[in-house]
Design a protein around this motif. Structure first.
Motif, PDB file in Angstrom:
ATOM      1  N   ASP A   1      59.654  39.413 124.388  1.00 40.75           N
ATOM      2  CA  ASP A   1      58.669  40.146 123.602  1.00 40.75           C
ATOM      3  C   ASP A   1      57.971  39.129 122.706  1.00 40.75           C
ATOM      4  OD1 ASP A   1      60.597  39.636 121.661  1.00 40.75           O
ATOM      5  OD2 ASP A   1      61.159  41.727 121.367  1.00 40.75           O
TER       6      ASP A   1
ATOM      7  N   ARG B   1      60.655  49.254 127.241  1.00 37.53           N
ATOM      8  CA  ARG B   1      59.671  48.300 126.713  1.00 37.53           C
ATOM      9  C   ARG B   1      58.344  49.014 126.469  1.00 37.53           C
ATOM     10  NH1 ARG B   1      58.589  42.527 127.332  1.00 37.53           N
ATOM     11  NH2 ARG B   1      56.344  42.129 127.343  1.00 37.53           N
TER      12      ARG B   1
ATOM     13  N   GLY C   1      55.496  45.056 124.048  1.00 37.42           N
ATOM     14  CA  GLY C   1      56.084  43.729 123.963  1.00 37.42           C
ATOM     15  C   GLY C   1      55.651  42.946 122.740  1.00 37.42           C
TER      16      GLY C   1
END
Length: 563
Positions: A111, A149, A152
């Motif tokens: 990330d 996710r 990110g």
């Protein structure tokens, strides 16, 4: 020592990492041949090519050979698991929603905390809740970890993949389902951008208040996971204060809701439990947010100080005067220099620190509050005060603060943004402590704070291509976090723990407290498959770190080995 000859052999995608292990090491030719002669023919599945050049030892060690064989077998097992997972998921998702080739999964390896990376086994991109549930049920049956996710943009490694797991991207959950101007709410999918909510509500004179610096890109699902704040959280609150309801799915694929569209919820109110849980309890798919009316007017004060202690004291004095500004931010001299060169916001480059203090409301309210704040700031030693005269100037003042991170990226190959919280009255103390740490670790640091609520964002500048600098940066960051705890604060404000702050959790919490957190996770995820290895440190980790919390001179769990 013989070391010039390349070995011609069929090259396999799965073998390339093994060769990376050999590269630059001393290894016997016989050992290499023995290793690959043991592999089945299917192990070599690409066109013939040349091996990298290797340096061979006359007498290789048994340990090296054993380690290499184990590594190769581990890679083979991973390949087999990937094949099994892909085949199982293909029963529920079209091939376009599954990524598993190297070039497709690399973009998901980290990330916003780019210092730590791991490629996922598979990436799934569902677009319906039924598909989310199916992916979770499938992974649960296979006992494969799942990491959800968003965009990110997180800064603690919370969305870093699991090497043997599935990364579930919610990018396709990007629809705004409903905007209710009467009830002042909006129902949005988890992949909707933070700023997009305010843009959709703008025709009704409303907006979504939490405004992290990444709001043009970050998603509401990620905001829920980290309990994000922003420059206006002092007056309007964090994510947890602006969410009414969250819908998601457990690891078993069961639909679950937290909160309510009403003012209260039947049963236990677990909304504040899931907000900030970093994807460890459920995968969020839908969020009901509160909307607030856009203020008639907003004006911003830019105040300069010739001493960081005066600036820190001014923050505490503003709050002590009974004033709750819409925003109250602080930047030190290195930070103002970096952002001024980037966005030309009109900052005072001679000041040791500047404060940005915003007031919003009716024109009468703003005028009165600006006057009161200006008087307090002058009384605390402000050397210059500038008040925005129009909306363009107000936005220009804020542009520097909003662009602090990219501005730092222009003056350093890499930076690590820390996130801790301290009592407001200790702002100057932590700045002075960080200044000493710069000398100790021989690294520069720019500081920008959500000063009104004591949330720090020091940006440590370093070069990740230099392993020693990265190591010193990690030590520097841990020192900031643990100094914050010593000053009566906490190791995180809005970026979460992720993988970055696991060790520092050992300093803030006792083994019993961490175990209580594990107990909560087990209540939602008994198998421990949702975002495992994040947020909560194990007892052994804390023992290894050597900083297990000590109370009354007694170290808990002395039976655990210390290294």
């Amino acid at each position: 020592m013989g070391g010039g000859d390349a070995i011609a052999a069929p090259l396999s995608v799965e073998i390339e990492p093994v060769m990376g292990f050999f590269k630059g090491q001393c290894m016997g030719l016989a050992s290499v041949k023995a290793l690959f002669s043991q592999r089945p023919a299917s192990f070599f599945n690409r066109a013939a090519g040349a091996w990298p050049k290797l340096a061979f030892c006359a007498q290789p060690t048994t340990t090296m050979f054993t380690a290499t064989v184990e590594h190769a077998e581990s890679l083979q097992k991973k390949a087999e698991l990937k094949t099994q997972v892909v085949k199982a998921l293909e029963a529920h998702l079209p091939s376009s929603m599954l990524l598993y080739h190297l070039e497709d999964t690399v973009p998901y390896e980290c990330d916003g905390l780019t210092a730590y990376r791991e490629r996922p086994l598979v990436v799934a991109l569902p677009e319906t809740e039924a598909q989310v549930a199916a992916v979770l049920r499938t992974c649960h049956a296979l006992q494969v970890p799942v990491v959800a996710r968003g965009a990110g943009t997180g800064l603690s490694g919370g969305a870093m993949p699991h090497a043997l797991g599935v990364t579930m991207s919610l990018a396709k959950f990007n629809r705004i389902l409903k905007v209710d101007p009467i009830g002042r709410t909006a129902v949005v999918q988890a992949g909707v951008r933070n700023l997009a909510i305010s843009e959709a509500a703008a025709p009704h004179g409303l907006y979504y208040a939490p405004d992290p610096s990444s709001q043009i890109a970050c998603t509401i699902g990620g905001n829920v996971a980290e309990n994000s704040g922003g420059v206006h959280c002092l007056k309007y609150g964090l994510t947890v204060h602006n969410i009414l309801k969250v819908r998601g799915y457990t690891m078993e694929g069961e639909a679950i809701e937290f909160g309510s569209g009403a003012l209260d919820v039947p049963g236990l109110d677990l909304l504040s439990v899931v907000i900030g849980s970093e994807g460890m309890l459920a995968v969020v798919t839908e969020v009901t947010v509160k909307l607030v009316p856009k203020p008639q007017l907003a004006r911003c004060i830019m105040a300069s100080f010739d001493d960081v202690r005066k600036a820190g004291d001014a923050v505490a004095a503003v709050i002590a005067a009974g004033i709750i500004p819409a925003g109250l931010e602080m930047m030190d001299k290195p930070m103002t220099a970096a952002v001024e060169d980037y966005v030309h916001a009109g900052y005072d480059l001679t000041a040791e620190a500047i404060l940005l203090c915003e007031s919003d409301g009716t024109p009468e309210e703003v005028e009165e509050e600006i006057g009161r704040m200006s008087a307090v700031l002058r009384g605390c030693g402000a050397t210059a005060i500038t008040v925005s005269q129009d909306e363009a100037e107000r936005l220009r003042f804020w542009s520097g603060r909003k662009n602090a991170f990219p501005a730092s990226g222009r003056i350093s190959p890499d930076y690590m943004c820390m996130d801790s919280t301290i009592p407001r009255k200790r702002l100057a103390d932590i700045l002075l402590a960080i200044s000493q740490m710069e000398k100790k670790y021989q690294l520069r640091c720019c500081n920008v704070f959500h000063a009104g609520d004591g949330n720090l964002h020091p940006l440590i500048l370093f070069d990740a291509n230099d392993p020693d600098q990265l190591h010193r940066c990690e030590l520097f960051g841990a020192d900031i976090l643990e100094t914050s705890v010593a000053m009566g604060g906490t190791i995180t404000g809005e970026h979460g723990v992720g993988v970055e702050k696991l060790n520092s959790m050992c300093v803030q919490f006792s083994a019993e407290e961490n175990e209580a957190m594990f107990g909560l996770k087990r209540a939602f995820d008994p198998a421990g498959l949702l975002n495992p290895g994040k947020v909560i440190p194990t007892k052994n980790r804390c023992a290894d770190y050597g900083k297990m919390l000590v109370r009354a001179g007694v170290i808990k769990h002395p039976e655990l080995e210390r290294f």
